[in-house]
Design an enzyme around this catalytic site. Structure first.
Site, PDB file in Angstrom:
ATOM      1  N   MET A 169     -94.117 -59.362   4.597  1.00 30.01           N
ATOM      2  CA  MET A 169     -95.104 -58.350   4.228  1.00 30.01           C
ATOM      3  C   MET A 169     -95.005 -57.942   2.765  1.00 30.01           C
ATOM      4  O   MET A 169     -96.012 -57.705   2.109  1.00 30.01           O
ATOM      5  CB  MET A 169     -94.903 -57.139   5.133  1.00 30.01           C
TER       6      MET A 169
ATOM      7  N   ALA B  70     -86.556 -54.180   9.150  1.00 25.65           N
ATOM      8  CA  ALA B  70     -86.952 -55.190  10.145  1.00 25.65           C
ATOM      9  C   ALA B  70     -87.456 -56.442   9.438  1.00 25.65           C
ATOM     10  O   ALA B  70     -87.863 -56.388   8.277  1.00 25.65           O
ATOM     11  CB  ALA B  70     -88.009 -54.645  11.088  1.00 25.65           C
ATOM     12  N   PHE B  71     -87.441 -57.559  10.149  1.00 23.95           N
ATOM     13  CA  PHE B  71     -87.722 -58.843   9.501  1.00 23.95           C
ATOM     14  C   PHE B  71     -89.132 -58.923   8.939  1.00 23.95           C
ATOM     15  O   PHE B  71     -89.412 -59.757   8.081  1.00 23.95           O
ATOM     16  CB  PHE B  71     -87.459 -60.006  10.469  1.00 23.95           C
ATOM     17  N   LYS B  72     -90.025 -58.067   9.423  1.00 21.78           N
ATOM     18  CA  LYS B  72     -91.407 -58.172   8.957  1.00 21.78           C
ATOM     19  C   LYS B  72     -91.535 -57.894   7.457  1.00 21.78           C
ATOM     20  O   LYS B  72     -92.474 -58.359   6.825  1.00 21.78           O
ATOM     21  CB  LYS B  72     -92.312 -57.287   9.795  1.00 21.78           C
ATOM     22  N   ASP B  73     -90.565 -57.181   6.894  1.00 19.95           N
ATOM     23  CA  ASP B  73     -90.580 -56.983   5.436  1.00 19.95           C
ATOM     24  C   ASP B  73     -90.501 -58.309   4.677  1.00 19.95           C
ATOM     25  O   ASP B  73     -90.977 -58.412   3.549  1.00 19.95           O
ATOM     26  CB  ASP B  73     -89.386 -56.125   4.996  1.00 19.95           C
TER      27      ASP B  73
END
Ligand SMILES: *Cc1c(COP(=O)(O)O)cnc(C)c1O
Length: 479
Positions: free
Chosen positions: A125, A119-122
């Protein structure tokens, strides 16, 4: 570069000082005191850069309290083909965020979900994990990250922080509301510094617990509580980078414009797009797409911001957007009202008391067009239809959140402007709905085949801030 609060009553801070914290002491969110401006010469130079080089070029405009060589090393270590290797057939992992064209040169997916949790949050993060470790090591400190997740934030935080020196993660998730794959990703981590807590409630209840803990200043200081949820400025800053990267991939020269379509919940992703545009990136439109939880679409159409309560929040098949209060939205409103902290404080005194505000009759809302936003929403039936359309027309399987983006893109795009839909997750994360739409399972990246069968580590608790505080205290005191 100093950072100020959207509510105007906290002292300006440096990047490293706000990196480890959450909300400003006055309850606001931090933003740079002004947006760094990007010249035509910068764009010309940046067009040729690799992702890691571009990340350094952009982030060094926001971060002046980490020596350049160290920041460069952190960017190089973060944005590697190894970390972002779950690419589609034919894509190059070294591009980090390749564009997958549906209609060549016209309509594409900006792939942001090739990292460890799909997911794009990687994207942000993984950088945060390395920044945290660097700053904590320098200062000889430790931190206990407390967060709330509706799915993707939590797993991205845990994969970024696992095994990191000086860091523990306490992650609250809504019990029984995430997909089997999302649960498996988070709860199967066996690292000693990762603690999963499933609360009997919705995402917003979990978020309220985090806010309650943050508002207990003595507790927060004693137990060194920090945040990585989407209000963290470091995350927003890291996300600015891929708007530039996507722009360069979709254009041949810096005279052209690009539109971005952003599946949105907490307004974190599209807030970075707003900042990229304010810095001078030639963005035509920032098109916001919501699911059935359309609080943001309602604002951009009507000028009314009316957060919902738990009972009014729909559990949908694009669950990472099941958000009723868009925490990062305050950052945009700060710009909209002319960076007037008093005005923001007044508006959020209504929101924080469970109410709404209405800007429809204000000159600021009348002038909102200058920020380039457009918006639309999707729902379950449209989501399934769009997943089918992408499969049949473009031979591409997309996830449910990206489908909400593509649905709105097809309605609102200007065919004369290259349009990139931000691919915020891979379909493998939301298998149940893909099967419902296509009658078959999406392919899973190698290595994740049997993840649901792994043993899980999770504690189920009530929505009770005091009980959760006691658990953290016990854990920290035990060392
Ligand atoms: C978090 C998330 C979103 C929403 O992003 P915001 O920054 O909260 O607007 C959309 N899609 C997926 C898959 C997500 O994980």
């Amino acid at each position: 570069m100093r950072y100020i609060s959207t509510r105007g009553q906290s002292a300006p801070q440096s990047f490293c000082d706000i990196l480890l914290g959450g909300l400003a002491p006055d309850g606001g969110l931090y933003l740079p005191e002004s947006y760094p401006q990007v010249s035509r010469a910068d764009l010309d130079a940046w067009r040729k850069l690799s992702y890691a080089e571009l990340a350094f070029a952009i982030l060094s405009r926001f971060i002046d309290d980490i020596p350049a060589a160290d920041l460069k090393a952190i960017c190089d270590k973060t944005y590697t083909a190894d970390v972002y290797g779950y690419v589609r057939d034919g894509a190059k992992a070294s591009d980090i965020t390749p564009v997958h064209w549906l209609e060549p040169g016209k309509l594409g997916l900006l792939e942001l979900s090739n990292g460890p949790t799909l997911a794009f949050k990687d994207m942000a993060m993984q950088l945060l994990g390395n920044l945290f470790e660097y700053v904590l090591d320098k200062r000889g400190e430790e931190i206990n990250i407390l967060g709330a997740t509706s799915g993707d934030t939590g797993s991205a935080a845990e994969y970024a922080m696992r095994g990191k020196h000086g860091v523990r993660v306490f992650m609250l998730s809504p019990h029984g509301r995430m997909s089997a794959f999302q649960r498996a990703q988070m709860y199967s981590l066996q690292d000693a510094n990762i603690y999963n807590i499933a609360v009997r409630g919705m995402f917003d209840d979990a978020q309220d617990v985090v806010k309650a803990v943050s508002n207990d200043h003595a507790y927060k200081a004693k137990y060194k509580i920090g945040a990585v949820n989407s209000i963290n400025w470091g995350r927003v800053a890291a996300q600015v980078v891929y708007y530039f990267k996507g722009y360069f991939a979709a254009t041949e020269s810096n005279d052209q414009q690009v539109s971005f379509v952003v599946p949105s919940g907490n307004f974190g992703n599209i807030c970075a797009g707003h900042i990229a545009r304010m810095m001078g990136l030639p963005v035509a439109k920032l098109i916001l797409a919501t699911n059935e939880n359309d609080v943001l679409d309602e604002f951009f159409r009507s000028g009314v911001y009316r957060p919902r309560n738990t009972a009014e929040t729909h559990a949908t098949s694009s669950p990472s957007m099941d958000i009723s209060k868009a925490s990062n939205f305050e950052r945009f409103v700060f710009d909209l009202v002319g960076r007037n902290g008093n005005a923001v404080r007044e508006l959020w005194s209504k929101v924080d008391a469970g109410g709404a505000f209405d800007l429809s009759a204000t000159p600021e809302f009348a002038a909102i067009g200058q920020y380039g936003f457009a918006s639309g929403s999707s729902n379950h039936a449209a989501r399934l239809a769009t997943i089918r359309l992408a499969d049949e027309k473009y031979a591409t399987v997309i996830d449910t959140h990206t489908a909400d983006g593509l649905k709105v893109a097809l309605e609102l795009r200007d065919p004369a402007v290259p349009t990139l839909v931000l691919e915020t997750a891979q379909p493998a994360k939301f298998e149940e709905t893909i099967v419902e739409a296509l009658g078959r399972k999406p392919t899973r990246p190698a290595g994740l085949d049997n993840i649901e069968a792994l043993p899980q580590r999770v504690e189920v608790m009530d929505v009770d801030a005091e009980a959760i505080k006691a658990l953290i205290a016990r854990t920290v005191e035990a060392g």
